[in-house]
Design an enzyme around this catalytic site. Structure first.
Site, PDB file in Angstrom:
ATOM      1  NE  ARG A  90     -23.641   6.887  -7.857  1.00 30.21           N
ATOM      2  CZ  ARG A  90     -22.674   7.706  -8.264  1.00 30.21           C
ATOM      3  NH1 ARG A  90     -21.534   7.231  -8.724  1.00 30.21           N
ATOM      4  NH2 ARG A  90     -22.834   9.001  -8.186  1.00 30.21           N
ATOM      5  CG  HIS A 179     -24.484  13.731  -4.162  1.00 27.33           C
ATOM      6  ND1 HIS A 179     -24.066  15.043  -4.092  1.00 27.33           N
ATOM      7  CD2 HIS A 179     -23.403  13.020  -4.530  1.00 27.33           C
ATOM      8  CE1 HIS A 179     -22.781  15.113  -4.390  1.00 27.33           C
ATOM      9  NE2 HIS A 179     -22.352  13.886  -4.673  1.00 27.33           N
ATOM     10  CG  HIS A 207     -23.770  14.272  -0.123  1.00 25.60           C
ATOM     11  ND1 HIS A 207     -24.008  12.926   0.056  1.00 25.60           N
ATOM     12  CD2 HIS A 207     -22.625  14.343  -0.833  1.00 25.60           C
ATOM     13  CE1 HIS A 207     -23.056  12.231  -0.518  1.00 25.60           C
ATOM     14  NE2 HIS A 207     -22.196  13.060  -1.077  1.00 25.60           N
ATOM     15  N   GLY A 209     -19.132  16.230   0.361  1.00 22.29           N
ATOM     16  CA  GLY A 209     -17.985  15.364   0.065  1.00 22.29           C
ATOM     17  C   GLY A 209     -17.157  16.062  -0.981  1.00 22.29           C
ATOM     18  CG  ASN A 210     -13.636  15.465  -4.274  1.00 15.83           C
ATOM     19  OD1 ASN A 210     -13.168  16.569  -3.997  1.00 15.83           O
ATOM     20  ND2 ASN A 210     -13.318  14.812  -5.353  1.00 15.83           N
ATOM     21  NE  ARG A 240     -18.215  17.801 -10.314  1.00 18.17           N
ATOM     22  CZ  ARG A 240     -18.750  16.818  -9.600  1.00 18.17           C
ATOM     23  NH1 ARG A 240     -19.482  17.081  -8.525  1.00 18.17           N
ATOM     24  NH2 ARG A 240     -18.582  15.571  -9.960  1.00 18.17           N
ATOM     25  CG  ASP A 282      -8.346  15.423   1.506  1.00 29.92           C
ATOM     26  OD1 ASP A 282      -8.686  15.785   2.658  1.00 29.92           O
ATOM     27  OD2 ASP A 282      -8.362  14.231   1.158  1.00 29.92           O
ATOM     28  CB  ILE A 331     -16.499  17.798   3.955  1.00 34.95           C
ATOM     29  CG1 ILE A 331     -15.400  17.610   2.906  1.00 34.95           C
ATOM     30  CG2 ILE A 331     -16.333  19.119   4.687  1.00 34.95           C
ATOM     31  CD1 ILE A 331     -15.586  18.462   1.651  1.00 34.95           C
ATOM     32  N   GLY A 332     -18.845  16.594   5.620  1.00 39.77           N
ATOM     33  CA  GLY A 332     -19.954  16.796   6.549  1.00 39.77           C
ATOM     34  C   GLY A 332     -19.843  15.921   7.792  1.00 39.77           C
ATOM     35  CG  ASN A 334     -14.851  12.431   8.705  1.00 41.14           C
ATOM     36  OD1 ASN A 334     -14.794  11.742   9.721  1.00 41.14           O
ATOM     37  ND2 ASN A 334     -15.159  11.945   7.518  1.00 41.14           N
TER      38      ASN A 334
END
Ligand code: AMP
Length: 396
Positions: A90, A179, A207, A209-210, A240, A282, A331-332, A334
């Site tokens: 990556r 991402h 997307h 997430g954190n 952020r 979180d 997050i998306g 769950n």
């Protein structure tokens, strides 16, 4: 083929060994605290996690420990290193130089190095990981997969800032987006899952997430995305800020007596839902607190969802319509309440939500009703598998 997928940070390194034929994960784990004290987490699929505290002063030593674990007589996933056919790395920033993944040659590595000042925290660490792997596996082909590449199809009107044009000419200051591996993977999978023709589709990928970003994918190509020159732009994230009035920086610097690094630290690490809630970045913590009536947690979730909904609205405009919206990442995938709150704003698009289907956690599912004008679904992302696929495509 077995592909070792490596995601190297400044003091950590995540890895997965993937059998690209079956797409099964053979082993995975991470090295933490590289250059500090050192901790290796290794897990062969089907066995328990092993944690080894051991000095790993350099990335090369960390990768050596990973390779030793992979061929360990008792718990190794392979018998010898010759069973690693390729390594997929990556790489965070490919600037304007890389619109797709590429085999890592000395010339390519030099071009990646030239992107370092666009991602000073990430690219140098990615390159250290690549160098270390090359030293330890000199004959194994290596591929770089860029977080920015998928977004290189954005048109100029989407990627230019309203700044003096010479900053773009001289310094390449523009929007790049991140991402990309996830947005690419999820948009393709959404079309497949819903039986749509990707080449004739309008898909929005959220997307969440954190780190969080949204993209507008028209006929399989990204036409806009919410992150910019850096991952700070766009949505309100874990820590952020996302979009703010840039004048806030000067205002806060004066009020709090901070220099530019101090302000950047606030925007990157102390803002987002963490800063808003005074509690946590979180969503599991925020949801629990919200359920107990914590006003700041409720407010933070509201701000987060409202921003997501506004971006979706903007991207419907950018594509003059939308066929499908996909939620992905921590997050998306769950958080039922976040999806429900975001979709509440989008009734005007003819979206109706199947509340029961929306209870889903971490699996592919359509969460809109059969008569909803836009299909909405949860599509788990898998960046490691996407990197393995890209790697195989280039080295086979
Ligand atoms: P990611 O960056 O994609 O790994 O996402 C991490 C974030 O996803 C965490 O900080 C949480 O906010 C959120 N998350 C992960 N699992 C859950 C869950 N089961 N319920 C709610 N939020 C979750």
């Amino acid at each position: 083929m077995n592909v070792l997928v490596v995601n190297c940070g400044s003091s950590s390194l995540k890895y997965q060994l993937i059998d690209s034929d079956s797409e099964a994960v053979l082993a995975k784990g991470l090295c933490e605290r590289i250059g500090i004290d050192g901790r290796l987490v290794y897990q062969k699929t089907g066995l328990d996690k092993e944690i080894t505290e051991a000095a790993m002063p350099t990335h090369k030593q960390a990768i050596q420990m990973v390779l030793d674990a992979l061929v360990n007589e008792k718990t190794g996933a392979i018998k010898s290193l010759s069973e690693i056919d390729a390594v997929g790395h990556r790489v965070v920033h490919g600037g304007e130089k890389f619109a797709s993944s590429i085999v890592l040659t000395p010339e390519v590595l030099k071009a990646i190095e030239e992107c370092n000042d666009l991602a000073p925290l990430h690219n140098p660490a990615n390159l250290i990981g690549i160098d270390a792997c090359k030293e330890l596996m000199p004959d194994v082909p290596m591929v770089g997969v860029f977080d920015t590449a998928f977004h290189q199809t954005m048109p100029k009107k989407a990627f230019l800032y309203g700044l003096p044009y010479e900053y773009y000419e001289k310094y390449k200051v523009r929007r790049y987006g991140f991402h990309g591996t996830s947005h690419s993977f999820v948009s393709k999978r959404t079309a497949e899952f819903l039986g749509m023709d990707l080449k004739n589709s309008k898909i929005i990928v959220a997307h969440l997430g954190n780190g969080a970003s949204i993209s507008a994918v028209l006929n399989g190509e990204c036409v806009d995305t919410s992150m910019g020159l850096t991952p700070l732009e766009g949505l309100v994230m874990g820590t952020r800020s996302g979009d703010i009035d840039p004048a806030i920086m000067e205002f806060i610097a004066k009020k709090e007596n901070l220099d530019i690094e101090g302000v950047m630290n606030v925007l990157n690490k102390k803002s987002g839902v963490q800063g808003l809630s005074k509690l946590s970045s979180d969503f599991r913590d925020l949801e629990a607190a919200a359920n107990e009536g914590n006003e700041l947690a409720i407010g933070a979730i509201d701000v987060f969802c409202y921003r997501v909904a506004k971006y979706i609205g903007a991207y419907v405009a950018a594509m003059n319509g939308v066929d499908a919206i996909a939620f992905t990442a921590g997050i998306g995938e769950n958080t039922t309440i976040v999806r429900a709150k975001v979709l509440e704003y989008l009734g005007y698009l003819g979206i109706t939500v199947d509340a029961q289907a929306n209870e889903v956690h971490g699996e592919e599912k359509v969460i809109s009703t059969a008569d909803s004008k836009v299909k909405v679904c949860v599509i788990p992302t898998n960046e490691e598998l996407a990197i393995a696929r890209e790697t195989v495509a280039l080295v086979k």
